[in-house]
Scaffold this active site. Structure first.
Site, PDB file in Angstrom:
ATOM      1  N   HIS A 107      12.344  14.429 -18.171  1.00 14.76           N
ATOM      2  CA  HIS A 107      11.152  15.180 -19.116  1.00 14.76           C
ATOM      3  C   HIS A 107      10.142  14.337 -19.720  1.00 14.76           C
ATOM      4  CE1 HIS A 107      15.029  14.756 -21.345  1.00 14.76           C
ATOM      5  NE2 HIS A 107      13.983  14.976 -22.278  1.00 14.76           N
ATOM      6  N   GLU A 158      29.243  20.965 -38.805  1.00 14.97           N
ATOM      7  CA  GLU A 158      27.451  22.106 -38.749  1.00 14.97           C
ATOM      8  C   GLU A 158      26.762  20.210 -38.788  1.00 14.97           C
ATOM      9  OE1 GLU A 158      27.959  24.998 -41.207  1.00 14.97           O
ATOM     10  OE2 GLU A 158      26.185  24.016 -43.027  1.00 14.97           O
ATOM     11  N   GLU A 172      19.732  18.020 -24.047  1.00 18.29           N
ATOM     12  CA  GLU A 172      19.193  17.593 -25.607  1.00 18.29           C
ATOM     13  C   GLU A 172      19.244  19.187 -26.047  1.00 18.29           C
ATOM     14  OE1 GLU A 172      15.383  15.646 -25.290  1.00 18.29           O
ATOM     15  OE2 GLU A 172      14.832  16.766 -26.453  1.00 18.29           O
ATOM     16  N   HIS A 187      32.900  24.669 -47.359  1.00 17.99           N
ATOM     17  CA  HIS A 187      31.391  24.540 -47.327  1.00 17.99           C
ATOM     18  C   HIS A 187      30.661  25.840 -47.772  1.00 17.99           C
ATOM     19  CE1 HIS A 187      30.734  25.078 -43.567  1.00 17.99           C
ATOM     20  NE2 HIS A 187      30.215  25.065 -43.394  1.00 17.99           N
ATOM     21  N   HIS A 237      11.853  10.103 -19.386  1.00 15.45           N
ATOM     22  CA  HIS A 237      12.831   9.927 -20.006  1.00 15.45           C
ATOM     23  C   HIS A 237      14.293  10.564 -19.825  1.00 15.45           C
ATOM     24  CE1 HIS A 237      11.826  11.856 -23.683  1.00 15.45           C
ATOM     25  NE2 HIS A 237      13.387  12.289 -24.190  1.00 15.45           N
ATOM     26  N   HIS A 279      18.197  11.145 -21.163  1.00 22.33           N
ATOM     27  CA  HIS A 279      19.264  10.490 -21.997  1.00 22.33           C
ATOM     28  C   HIS A 279      20.774  11.002 -21.047  1.00 22.33           C
ATOM     29  CE1 HIS A 279      16.145  12.029 -24.552  1.00 22.33           C
ATOM     30  NE2 HIS A 279      15.878  13.418 -24.622  1.00 22.33           N
ATOM     31  N   ARG A 308      24.957  31.495 -48.754  1.00 19.21           N
ATOM     32  CA  ARG A 308      25.698  31.530 -47.626  1.00 19.21           C
ATOM     33  C   ARG A 308      27.245  31.249 -48.248  1.00 19.21           C
ATOM     34  NH1 ARG A 308      29.042  31.810 -43.881  1.00 19.21           N
ATOM     35  NH2 ARG A 308      28.846  31.728 -42.472  1.00 19.21           N
ATOM     36  N   GLU A 354      27.724  32.875 -35.818  1.00 17.03           N
ATOM     37  CA  GLU A 354      27.317  32.278 -37.192  1.00 17.03           C
ATOM     38  C   GLU A 354      28.091  33.939 -38.327  1.00 17.03           C
ATOM     39  OE1 GLU A 354      26.564  30.010 -39.200  1.00 17.03           O
ATOM     40  OE2 GLU A 354      25.879  30.880 -41.189  1.00 17.03           O
ATOM     41  N   HIS A 358      34.370  26.666 -40.262  1.00 17.40           N
ATOM     42  CA  HIS A 358      34.299  26.857 -38.992  1.00 17.40           C
ATOM     43  C   HIS A 358      35.194  26.522 -37.870  1.00 17.40           C
ATOM     44  CE1 HIS A 358      30.512  25.028 -39.474  1.00 17.40           C
ATOM     45  NE2 HIS A 358      30.818  26.621 -40.078  1.00 17.40           N
ATOM     46  N   HIS A 364      32.206  28.898 -47.400  1.00 14.24           N
ATOM     47  CA  HIS A 364      33.656  29.645 -44.967  1.00 14.24           C
ATOM     48  C   HIS A 364      33.746  28.290 -45.301  1.00 14.24           C
ATOM     49  CE1 HIS A 364      29.566  28.579 -44.383  1.00 14.24           C
ATOM     50  NE2 HIS A 364      29.521  28.476 -42.791  1.00 14.24           N
TER      51      HIS A 364
HETATM   52 MN    MN Z   1      28.714  26.456 -41.982  1.00 11.27          MN
HETATM   53 MN    MN Z   2      14.663  13.804 -24.176  1.00 13.52          MN
END
Ligand code: MN
Ligand code: MN
Length: 420
Positions: free
Chosen positions: A358, A136, A319, A175, A312, A314, A127, A198, A132, A130
């Site tokens: 959830h 990541e 998520e 990277h 639970h 967040h 890959r 991407e 961005h 590059h």
């Molecule tokens: Mn990347």
């Molecule tokens: Mn969760």
């Protein structure tokens, strides 16, 4: 209490563990008529007649999504758009050296904060170099790869990663990734921006192709002739030779500047699980132990058959989920009296908006393994049980119409995963 699927067929009880095998084999797809002909149904009651679907249908997909076919009665009738997208439907870009496919806000509109890219590189497949604007985060799913970067001080980072290892490259840090022997690598890239693609990163090849040759020559202090063979368009993924020993690459890249003090990689399995119960285990990796990972936190969850990732939510972030193995179902309770239950299999992406209640239940007969990913430097959740257990008992009993014995049975502390 009956589970969805159990009352599909009058007089035939289907145990939860058997349910997935039962429905997968096409009983749902046959519809009521088929079942009658097969002699399974002696008669149909009014509610059974409602639960038939004689028109066109995709039996394969329907059997993978029983909770969408016949939602549990606790789901709302007001609609909730999908919070599931299988990578199977993602558009694959195939190159010599590997491939990539992505699930972003374009495929899954609810996933505004995070996008995922699934990538495969052959041994030697690259890959290309590059960078961005998104941060990541990545997890290795298979094989081995060599990753390279430089930090903001211009010092080099070169490391080899294997299954379950992570890496994190901050916004703007350049990277590369390359597959190693014997069979390259497959990994999941997670970006802290649902709008990421991407296909829209800054590539070394593409960048160089758009700089006048005389400027490039002047920039590098070399003759223009030496640049005659520069690629005219982006490489993105390409086949190259398998790199040599790690130490040699590290030494050559470091030069006189020395190696970066930042460790952009994390060895997940070298640490014990954060919590292990009879029902499974969870590994939480956030910037508390993986200091480089400033914008992404992970919980890797294993739920044994019949077990439940307890109810639970967040408080700090939405998520983004990736299902690695097994099968399960999740109900998300939204605001405004709405709720929906969906099924998940290996390779699926799931999404839960910030603060929504959830659970995830293992509905198969093997371990369910999935990732909970958050755009946050830290992991945080609130357990429904823990909350109720630490609220004055009379107040909770008045809400739920339960007696004191029942209240006392609610777990006092967060279990994370309840056994089946
Ligand atoms: Mn990347
Ligand atoms: Mn969760």
């Amino acid at each position: 209490m009956k589970k969805p699927g159990e009352f599909l067929v009058t007089g035939v009880e289907v145990k939860p563990i058997e349910r997935s095998r039962f429905t997968r084999r096409g009983f749902l797809g046959m519809g009521a008529a088929g079942l009658s002909i097969a002699g399974v149904l002696p008669h149909l009651s009014a509610s059974d007649r409602s639960r038939s679907d004689p028109g066109p249908g995709n039996a394969g997909l329907d059997s993978q999504n029983p909770e969408s076919m016949w939602p549990p009665s606790t789901d709302s009738k007001s609609l909730i758009p999908t919070f599931k997208y299988p990578f199977s439907l993602a558009n694959k870009r195939v190159y010599e050296g590997g491939w990539s496919r992505e699930v972003t806000v374009r495929e899954l509109p609810v996933s505004k904060s995070i996008a995922g890219v699934n990538m495969r590189l052959t041994a030697g497949g690259v890959r290309e170099l590059h960078w961005h604007t998104a941060g990541e985060w990545a997890i290795m799913l298979y094989g081995a790869a060599r990753i390279t970067a430089i930090d903001a001080d211009g010092k080099s980072f070169v490391a080899d990663v294997k299954k379950n290892d992570l890496w994190y490259f901050p916004s703007g840090i350049p990277h590369s990734i390359q597959g190693l022997e014997p069979d390259g690598a497959e990994f999941m890239l997670v970006f802290d921006d649902g709008d990421f693609s991407e296909a829209e990163t800054v590539l070394l090849s593409d960048s160089m192709a758009h700089i006048p040759r005389d400027v490039l020559a002047k920039n590098f202090g070399i003759g223009e002739k030496a640049l005659a063979d520069l690629p005219k368009q982006e490489l993105f993924i390409f086949q190259s030779g398998v790199p040599g020993p790690l130490e040699a690459d590290q030494k050559a890249a470091a030069g006189v500047s020395g190696k970066s003090a930042n460790d952009f990689a994390f060895r997940t399995m070298e640490k014990p699980p954060t919590q292990r119960t009879k029902g499974g285990e969870v590994r939480i990796v956030d910037s508390g132990i993986f200091t480089a990972s400033k914008t992404v936190a992970m919980a890797m969850v294993t739920v044994h058959p019949g077990g439940l990732r307890e109810l639970h939510w967040h408080p700090n972030a939405a998520e983004w989920q990736y299902y690695i193995s097994g099968e399960g179902r999740m109900t998300v309770v939204a605001t405004g009296n709405r709720a929906r239950t969906m099924n998940f299999q290996a390779g699926d992406v799931g999404y839960v908006e910030k603060t929504l209640l959830h659970y995830i239940e293992n509905t198969g007969d093997t371990d369910l393994v999935f990732l909970e990913i958050f755009k946050s430097s830290y992991y945080q959740d609130i357990s429904l049980s823990e909350w109720l257990a630490h609220t004055p008992p009379e107040l909770v009993m008045a809400h739920l119409h339960i007696d004191r014995t029942t209240f006392d049975a609610i777990p006092r502390t967060e279990t994370v995963i309840m056994a089946g």
